[in-house]
Design a protein around this motif. Sequence first.
Motif, PDB file in Angstrom:
ATOM      1  N   UNK A 144       0.861  -1.177   0.000  1.00  0.00           N
ATOM      2  CA  UNK A 144       0.000   0.000   0.000  1.00  0.00           C
ATOM      3  C   UNK A 144       0.902   1.234   0.000  1.00  0.00           C
ATOM      4  N   UNK A 145       0.588   2.250  -0.810  1.00  0.00           N
ATOM      5  CA  UNK A 145       1.431   3.456  -0.823  1.00  0.00           C
ATOM      6  C   UNK A 145       1.698   3.955   0.594  1.00  0.00           C
ATOM      7  N   UNK A 146       2.974   4.170   0.909  1.00  0.00           N
ATOM      8  CA  UNK A 146       3.382   4.474   2.272  1.00  0.00           C
ATOM      9  C   UNK A 146       2.726   5.754   2.795  1.00  0.00           C
ATOM     10  N   UNK A 147       2.520   6.734   1.916  1.00  0.00           N
ATOM     11  CA  UNK A 147       1.875   7.977   2.336  1.00  0.00           C
ATOM     12  C   UNK A 147       0.442   7.738   2.772  1.00  0.00           C
ATOM     13  N   UNK A 148      -0.308   6.969   1.960  1.00  0.00           N
ATOM     14  CA  UNK A 148      -1.699   6.677   2.296  1.00  0.00           C
ATOM     15  C   UNK A 148      -1.784   5.847   3.568  1.00  0.00           C
ATOM     16  N   UNK A 149      -0.889   4.863   3.691  1.00  0.00           N
ATOM     17  CA  UNK A 149      -0.877   4.034   4.893  1.00  0.00           C
ATOM     18  C   UNK A 149      -0.630   4.891   6.135  1.00  0.00           C
ATOM     19  N   UNK A 150       0.313   5.819   6.047  1.00  0.00           N
ATOM     20  CA  UNK A 150       0.644   6.663   7.193  1.00  0.00           C
ATOM     21  C   UNK A 150      -0.519   7.566   7.583  1.00  0.00           C
ATOM     22  N   UNK A 151      -1.184   8.150   6.581  1.00  0.00           N
ATOM     23  CA  UNK A 151      -2.325   9.038   6.869  1.00  0.00           C
ATOM     24  C   UNK A 151      -3.461   8.258   7.529  1.00  0.00           C
ATOM     25  N   UNK A 152      -3.798   7.093   6.971  1.00  0.00           N
ATOM     26  CA  UNK A 152      -4.892   6.285   7.524  1.00  0.00           C
ATOM     27  C   UNK A 152      -4.558   5.785   8.923  1.00  0.00           C
ATOM     28  N   UNK A 153      -3.309   5.374   9.112  1.00  0.00           N
ATOM     29  CA  UNK A 153      -2.880   4.889  10.423  1.00  0.00           C
ATOM     30  C   UNK A 153      -2.911   6.017  11.446  1.00  0.00           C
ATOM     31  N   UNK A 154      -2.461   7.191  11.046  1.00  0.00           N
ATOM     32  CA  UNK A 154      -2.472   8.341  11.951  1.00  0.00           C
ATOM     33  C   UNK A 154      -3.892   8.697  12.365  1.00  0.00           C
ATOM     34  N   UNK A 155      -4.807   8.731  11.394  1.00  0.00           N
ATOM     35  CA  UNK A 155      -6.196   9.103  11.687  1.00  0.00           C
ATOM     36  C   UNK A 155      -6.858   8.073  12.612  1.00  0.00           C
ATOM     37  N   UNK A 156      -6.706   6.790  12.279  1.00  0.00           N
ATOM     38  CA  UNK A 156      -7.314   5.746  13.106  1.00  0.00           C
ATOM     39  C   UNK A 156      -6.712   5.695  14.502  1.00  0.00           C
ATOM     40  N   UNK A 157      -5.392   5.852  14.582  1.00  0.00           N
ATOM     41  CA  UNK A 157      -4.708   5.809  15.879  1.00  0.00           C
ATOM     42  C   UNK A 157      -5.095   6.999  16.741  1.00  0.00           C
ATOM     43  N   UNK A 158      -5.173   8.177  16.136  1.00  0.00           N
ATOM     44  CA  UNK A 158      -5.531   9.381  16.892  1.00  0.00           C
ATOM     45  C   UNK A 158      -6.923   9.243  17.499  1.00  0.00           C
ATOM     46  N   UNK A 159      -7.865   8.698  16.728  1.00  0.00           N
ATOM     47  CA  UNK A 159      -9.232   8.517  17.230  1.00  0.00           C
ATOM     48  C   UNK A 159      -9.260   7.521  18.386  1.00  0.00           C
ATOM     49  N   UNK A 160      -8.605   6.364  18.184  1.00  0.00           N
ATOM     50  CA  UNK A 160      -8.563   5.330  19.232  1.00  0.00           C
ATOM     51  C   UNK A 160      -7.860   5.859  20.489  1.00  0.00           C
ATOM     52  N   UNK A 161      -6.719   6.482  20.313  1.00  0.00           N
ATOM     53  CA  UNK A 161      -5.964   6.985  21.449  1.00  0.00           C
ATOM     54  C   UNK A 161      -6.744   8.045  22.221  1.00  0.00           C
ATOM     55  N   UNK A 162      -7.411   8.954  21.482  1.00  0.00           N
ATOM     56  CA  UNK A 162      -8.137  10.042  22.127  1.00  0.00           C
ATOM     57  C   UNK A 162      -9.237   9.515  23.034  1.00  0.00           C
TER      58      UNK A 162
END
Length: 216
Positions: A144-162
């Motif tokens: 998976x394109x590394x940029x897209x993976x990083x953005x999706x991971x950041x968004x999902x992680x931020x929501x879960x962590x918050x």
Amino acid sequence: METTGNSTGLTGIAGWAVQLMEQLGGLGAGIAIALENLFPPLPSEVILPLAGFTASRGRFGLAEVLLWTTLGSVLGALALYGLGAALGRDRLRRIVDRLPLVRLSDLDRTEDWFARHGDKAVFFGRMIPIFRSLISIPAGVERMPIGRFTVLTTAGSLLWNAVFVFAGYALGENWHVVETYAGVLQKLVIAAVLVAVTWFLVGRLRDRRPRAGVRR
């Protein structure tokens, strides 16, 4: 793992996490979460509420802890993405081809599914116990394109962590209540996985019986 020396008197993983955060601040919370991604037995459902609880005691701010824990999540996920990329599709197919009861067509269907739903799998996978870490490996295998993976991971992680950090901050000394409910969610996920694996194995064994009876 008996860890002492923190101001809360907690021991075990909880004591280790609090001690790390008290010594390093938000960076300590980020390190704990990065390690949780690489070693799933370290539960984010304990570390994140504890980070919120520690923030409520004035050790660091909420924005700081969210920044560090999300960064830790992303770095841990990128390490596992790299593992999947290093494994590669061809090597994975050779491994699957040697496994009993598993066919290459199963892998083909999985790859087709990931091609269609990979974005959603990475985003929502960051919010599912156990799969939080594992979803990064097929993303790496499929490149998976590394940029897209990083953005999706950041968004999902931020929501879960918050969710967990804010819960720990609001509950204060009662942060462990979050762990109780998160434990129920984890047990449901494990039960669903066991049912799916059992269903797969039973179906595959049934498929093999007629072919065994035809021989000789």
